[in-house]
Design a protein around this motif. Structure first.
Motif, PDB file in Angstrom:
ATOM      1  N   LEU A 125       0.814  -1.307   0.238  1.00 48.92           N
ATOM      2  CA  LEU A 125      -0.268   0.153  -0.023  1.00 48.92           C
ATOM      3  C   LEU A 125       0.464   1.508  -0.151  1.00 48.92           C
ATOM      4  CD1 LEU A 125      -2.754   0.978   0.111  1.00 48.92           C
ATOM      5  CD2 LEU A 125      -2.395   1.402   2.366  1.00 48.92           C
ATOM      6  N   TYR A 126       1.847   1.595   1.368  1.00 48.08           N
ATOM      7  CA  TYR A 126       2.820   2.607   0.751  1.00 48.08           C
ATOM      8  C   TYR A 126       3.411   2.937  -0.394  1.00 48.08           C
ATOM      9  CZ  TYR A 126       2.333   1.917   5.687  1.00 48.08           C
ATOM     10  OH  TYR A 126       1.568   1.524   6.918  1.00 48.08           O
ATOM     11  N   PHE A 127       4.247   1.558  -1.074  1.00 45.26           N
ATOM     12  CA  PHE A 127       4.446   1.588  -2.338  1.00 45.26           C
ATOM     13  C   PHE A 127       3.586   2.164  -4.070  1.00 45.26           C
ATOM     14  CE2 PHE A 127       6.078  -0.005  -6.582  1.00 45.26           C
ATOM     15  CZ  PHE A 127       7.290   0.011  -6.484  1.00 45.26           C
ATOM     16  N   PHE A 128       1.759   2.121  -3.790  1.00 39.25           N
ATOM     17  CA  PHE A 128       1.394   2.767  -4.239  1.00 39.25           C
ATOM     18  C   PHE A 128       0.742   4.138  -3.992  1.00 39.25           C
ATOM     19  CE2 PHE A 128      -3.017   3.432  -4.648  1.00 39.25           C
ATOM     20  CZ  PHE A 128      -3.573   3.301  -5.917  1.00 39.25           C
ATOM     21  N   VAL A 129       0.636   4.396  -3.154  1.00 38.52           N
ATOM     22  CA  VAL A 129       0.026   5.720  -2.353  1.00 38.52           C
ATOM     23  C   VAL A 129       1.942   6.692  -2.818  1.00 38.52           C
ATOM     24  CG1 VAL A 129      -1.619   5.138  -1.281  1.00 38.52           C
ATOM     25  CG2 VAL A 129       1.006   5.573   0.008  1.00 38.52           C
ATOM     26  N   GLY A 130       3.099   5.993  -2.828  1.00 38.01           N
ATOM     27  CA  GLY A 130       4.606   6.290  -3.063  1.00 38.01           C
ATOM     28  C   GLY A 130       4.027   7.253  -4.215  1.00 38.01           C
ATOM     29  N   THR A 131       4.197   5.869  -5.585  1.00 43.13           N
ATOM     30  CA  THR A 131       3.511   6.513  -7.128  1.00 43.13           C
ATOM     31  C   THR A 131       2.968   6.649  -7.566  1.00 43.13           C
ATOM     32  OG1 THR A 131       2.910   4.191  -7.068  1.00 43.13           O
ATOM     33  CG2 THR A 131       4.823   3.907  -7.069  1.00 43.13           C
ATOM     34  N   LEU A 132       1.415   6.798  -6.704  1.00 43.96           N
ATOM     35  CA  LEU A 132       0.829   8.162  -7.060  1.00 43.96           C
ATOM     36  C   LEU A 132       1.126   9.692  -6.856  1.00 43.96           C
ATOM     37  CD1 LEU A 132      -2.792   8.310  -7.981  1.00 43.96           C
ATOM     38  CD2 LEU A 132      -2.701   8.498  -5.397  1.00 43.96           C
ATOM     39  N   GLN A 133       1.780   9.441  -5.528  1.00 44.07           N
ATOM     40  CA  GLN A 133       2.392  10.673  -5.401  1.00 44.07           C
ATOM     41  C   GLN A 133       2.802  11.493  -5.697  1.00 44.07           C
ATOM     42  OE1 GLN A 133       0.773  12.406  -2.038  1.00 44.07           O
ATOM     43  NE2 GLN A 133       2.297  13.862  -2.084  1.00 44.07           N
ATOM     44  N   VAL A 134       4.020  10.809  -6.621  1.00 39.97           N
ATOM     45  CA  VAL A 134       5.643  10.950  -6.926  1.00 39.97           C
ATOM     46  C   VAL A 134       4.652  11.241  -8.835  1.00 39.97           C
ATOM     47  CG1 VAL A 134       7.206   9.706  -5.544  1.00 39.97           C
ATOM     48  CG2 VAL A 134       5.839   9.436  -7.993  1.00 39.97           C
ATOM     49  N   SER A 135       3.173  10.761  -8.909  1.00 37.90           N
ATOM     50  CA  SER A 135       2.998  11.168 -10.187  1.00 37.90           C
ATOM     51  C   SER A 135       2.902  13.022 -10.571  1.00 37.90           C
ATOM     52  CB  SER A 135       1.729  10.364 -10.396  1.00 37.90           C
ATOM     53  OG  SER A 135       0.585  10.755  -9.892  1.00 37.90           O
ATOM     54  N   ASN A 136       2.683  13.715  -9.062  1.00 35.44           N
ATOM     55  CA  ASN A 136       2.783  15.051  -9.254  1.00 35.44           C
ATOM     56  C   ASN A 136       3.994  15.615  -9.443  1.00 35.44           C
ATOM     57  OD1 ASN A 136       0.222  15.572  -9.376  1.00 35.44           O
ATOM     58  ND2 ASN A 136      -0.072  14.389  -6.950  1.00 35.44           N
ATOM     59  N   TRP A 137       3.914  16.815 -10.898  1.00 38.35           N
ATOM     60  CA  TRP A 137       5.884  17.340 -11.384  1.00 38.35           C
ATOM     61  C   TRP A 137       5.886  18.403 -10.183  1.00 38.35           C
ATOM     62  CZ3 TRP A 137       8.583  14.258 -14.137  1.00 38.35           C
ATOM     63  CH2 TRP A 137       8.326  12.853 -14.931  1.00 38.35           C
ATOM     64  N   ASN A 138       6.088  17.724  -9.191  1.00 35.75           N
ATOM     65  CA  ASN A 138       7.082  19.097  -8.228  1.00 35.75           C
ATOM     66  C   ASN A 138       7.342  18.468  -7.336  1.00 35.75           C
ATOM     67  OD1 ASN A 138       5.087  19.285  -5.563  1.00 35.75           O
ATOM     68  ND2 ASN A 138       3.792  18.979  -7.097  1.00 35.75           N
ATOM     69  N   LEU A 139       8.229  19.583  -6.582  1.00 33.31           N
ATOM     70  CA  LEU A 139       9.797  18.967  -5.744  1.00 33.31           C
ATOM     71  C   LEU A 139       8.841  18.599  -4.266  1.00 33.31           C
ATOM     72  CD1 LEU A 139      12.577  18.820  -5.216  1.00 33.31           C
ATOM     73  CD2 LEU A 139      12.799  20.678  -4.316  1.00 33.31           C
ATOM     74  N   LEU A 140       7.705  18.805  -4.157  1.00 35.35           N
ATOM     75  CA  LEU A 140       7.664  18.044  -1.936  1.00 35.35           C
ATOM     76  C   LEU A 140       6.494  16.925  -2.636  1.00 35.35           C
ATOM     77  CD1 LEU A 140       6.142  18.595   0.141  1.00 35.35           C
ATOM     78  CD2 LEU A 140       5.019  20.061  -0.703  1.00 35.35           C
ATOM     79  N   ASP A 141       5.869  17.096  -3.401  1.00 41.19           N
ATOM     80  CA  ASP A 141       5.311  15.123  -3.762  1.00 41.19           C
ATOM     81  C   ASP A 141       6.436  14.594  -4.232  1.00 41.19           C
ATOM     82  OD1 ASP A 141       2.484  16.327  -3.834  1.00 41.19           O
ATOM     83  OD2 ASP A 141       2.547  17.027  -5.619  1.00 41.19           O
ATOM     84  N   TRP A 142       7.189  14.353  -5.215  1.00 47.39           N
ATOM     85  CA  TRP A 142       8.606  13.753  -5.055  1.00 47.39           C
ATOM     86  C   TRP A 142       8.839  13.247  -4.027  1.00 47.39           C
ATOM     87  CZ3 TRP A 142      11.664  16.985  -9.957  1.00 47.39           C
ATOM     88  CH2 TRP A 142      10.718  16.650 -10.700  1.00 47.39           C
ATOM     89  N   ALA A 143       9.673  14.907  -3.015  1.00 41.83           N
ATOM     90  CA  ALA A 143       9.789  13.871  -1.204  1.00 41.83           C
ATOM     91  C   ALA A 143       9.172  12.759  -1.109  1.00 41.83           C
ATOM     92  CB  ALA A 143       9.915  15.234  -1.099  1.00 41.83           C
ATOM     93  N   VAL A 144       7.538  13.605  -0.490  1.00 36.51           N
ATOM     94  CA  VAL A 144       6.835  12.730   0.002  1.00 36.51           C
ATOM     95  C   VAL A 144       6.780  11.666  -1.044  1.00 36.51           C
ATOM     96  CG1 VAL A 144       4.571  12.256   0.807  1.00 36.51           C
ATOM     97  CG2 VAL A 144       5.520  15.113   0.518  1.00 36.51           C
ATOM     98  N   GLY A 145       6.542  11.243  -2.284  1.00 30.85           N
ATOM     99  CA  GLY A 145       6.164  10.178  -2.803  1.00 30.85           C
ATOM    100  C   GLY A 145       7.126   9.224  -3.099  1.00 30.85           C
ATOM    101  N   GLY A 146       8.352   9.802  -3.047  1.00 29.02           N
ATOM    102  CA  GLY A 146       9.783   8.357  -2.459  1.00 29.02           C
ATOM    103  C   GLY A 146       9.395   8.600  -1.048  1.00 29.02           C
ATOM    104  N   PHE A 147       9.622   9.260  -0.370  1.00 27.26           N
ATOM    105  CA  PHE A 147       9.261   8.719   0.932  1.00 27.26           C
ATOM    106  C   PHE A 147       8.963   7.519   1.822  1.00 27.26           C
ATOM    107  CE2 PHE A 147       7.597   8.623   5.940  1.00 27.26           C
ATOM    108  CZ  PHE A 147       9.523   8.430   5.969  1.00 27.26           C
ATOM    109  N   MET A 148       7.264   7.588   0.661  1.00 31.02           N
ATOM    110  CA  MET A 148       6.845   6.291   1.331  1.00 31.02           C
ATOM    111  C   MET A 148       6.951   5.503  -0.381  1.00 31.02           C
ATOM    112  SD  MET A 148       4.125   7.399   3.190  1.00 31.02           S
ATOM    113  CE  MET A 148       3.066   6.448   2.566  1.00 31.02           C
ATOM    114  N   ILE A 149       7.727   4.997  -1.415  1.00 32.15           N
ATOM    115  CA  ILE A 149       8.173   4.657  -1.804  1.00 32.15           C
ATOM    116  C   ILE A 149       9.128   3.453  -0.908  1.00 32.15           C
ATOM    117  CG2 ILE A 149       9.630   3.579  -3.145  1.00 32.15           C
ATOM    118  CD1 ILE A 149       7.834   5.317  -4.830  1.00 32.15           C
ATOM    119  N   PHE A 150      10.115   4.117   0.169  1.00 27.74           N
ATOM    120  CA  PHE A 150      11.700   3.568   0.404  1.00 27.74           C
ATOM    121  C   PHE A 150      10.600   3.045   1.656  1.00 27.74           C
ATOM    122  CE2 PHE A 150      13.639   4.233   5.002  1.00 27.74           C
ATOM    123  CZ  PHE A 150      14.454   3.613   4.225  1.00 27.74           C
ATOM    124  N   THR A 151       9.315   3.770   2.856  1.00 22.42           N
ATOM    125  CA  THR A 151       8.509   3.030   3.632  1.00 22.42           C
ATOM    126  C   THR A 151       8.834   1.585   3.173  1.00 22.42           C
ATOM    127  OG1 THR A 151       8.198   5.605   4.312  1.00 22.42           O
ATOM    128  CG2 THR A 151       6.922   3.097   5.582  1.00 22.42           C
TER     129      THR A 151
END
Length: 253
Positions: A125-151
């Motif tokens: 679930l964390y991996f899925f929502v992380g990929t969803l978050q990084v689909s938005n093209w801005n730095l904050l979403d990349w940071a939060v999405g990358g953190f969720m993918i890592f988790t």
């Protein structure tokens, strides 16, 4: 002309009030969740569950900022993704937060999404929502999405390792009398259940070496009624079963 100006001012005022109300609600949610995190951090180590909790908070915060901006800028696809981000962020935060409220929510979630009972399921679930978050093209979403993918990747790896260690733990207990004896010995406060610290002591006494994350995963798998305690019945069910938590399954945590 005057009417048009008045309507524009009214619309702007409503937009400002809506944004202020959303910000106030978000601040209240963050403050309450932060208090829960402080309590959980004081009770034990920083595990993948706490990382998920923090990631959920970050998702709620970042998407709450984005949702109004994307709506009023007519970026409706981004607006929908932000709504999903808020929803999943709240679910993850409440799922991993300690306390009675989160337990009630967990009961409902586990009833409809059984895979979340297992660490690998939460990791997915964390991996899925992380990929969803990084689909938005801005730095904050990349940071939060990358953190969720890592988790998420961390949680899936921990689940596999914890399942292996559970097999070792099961075979160190020879019979029911030994299980009961160890149970009584490590129930330090004699309340009829084991908390995380007592379960850690139980595992170490059996001679099985587990990391903090693996102990958290084992605790999650054994706690079938989601009350943050391991009863003797839950432990006995695991020890006697060859199903979801038994020795024949290595991907069950």
């Amino acid at each position: 002309m005057s009417n048009g100006t008045t309507q524009g001012e009214t619309t702007l005022l409503l937009d400002t009030k809506t944004a202020a109300a959303a910000a106030a609600a978000g601040a209240t949610f963050v403050n309450e969740s932060a208090d829960k995190f402080k309590k959980a951090r004081a009770d034990g180590p920083l595990t993948f569950r706490m990382l998920g909790f923090l990631g959920g908070l970050a998702m709620v915060f970042s998407n709450s900022i984005a949702v109004l901006d994307r709506f009023f800028s007519f970026n409706y696809s981004g607006f929908v993704i932000a709504l999903y981000g808020i929803f999943f962020g709240v679910v993850i935060t409440m799922l991993e937060a300690p306390g009675p409220c989160s337990r009630r929510l967990k009961t409902g979630i586990h009833y409809y999404a059984k895979f979340l009972e297992m660490t690998w399921g939460r990791g997915a679930l964390y991996f899925f929502v992380g990929t969803l978050q990084v689909s938005n093209w801005n730095l904050l979403d990349w940071a939060v999405g990358g953190f969720m993918i890592f988790t998420g990747v961390t949680a899936m790896g921990v689940g596999i390792a914890a399942a292996r260690d559970l097999r070792l733990l099961k075979f160190t207990i020879k019979d029911e009398n030994q299980l009961k004896e160890k149970w009584v010995e490590h129930d330090k406060n004699h309340n009829g259940s084991l908390d995380v610290k007592e379960l850690t002591s139980f595992i170490r006494d059996a001679g099985v070496d587990m990391t903090r994350n693996e102990v958290a995963a084992v605790f999650l798998a054994l706690d079938k009624n989601f009350d943050d305690q391991i009863t003797y019945e839950e432990l006995y069910f695991w020890w006697t079963a060859s199903g979801a938590l038994g020795a024949d399954r290595t991907m069950a945590v």
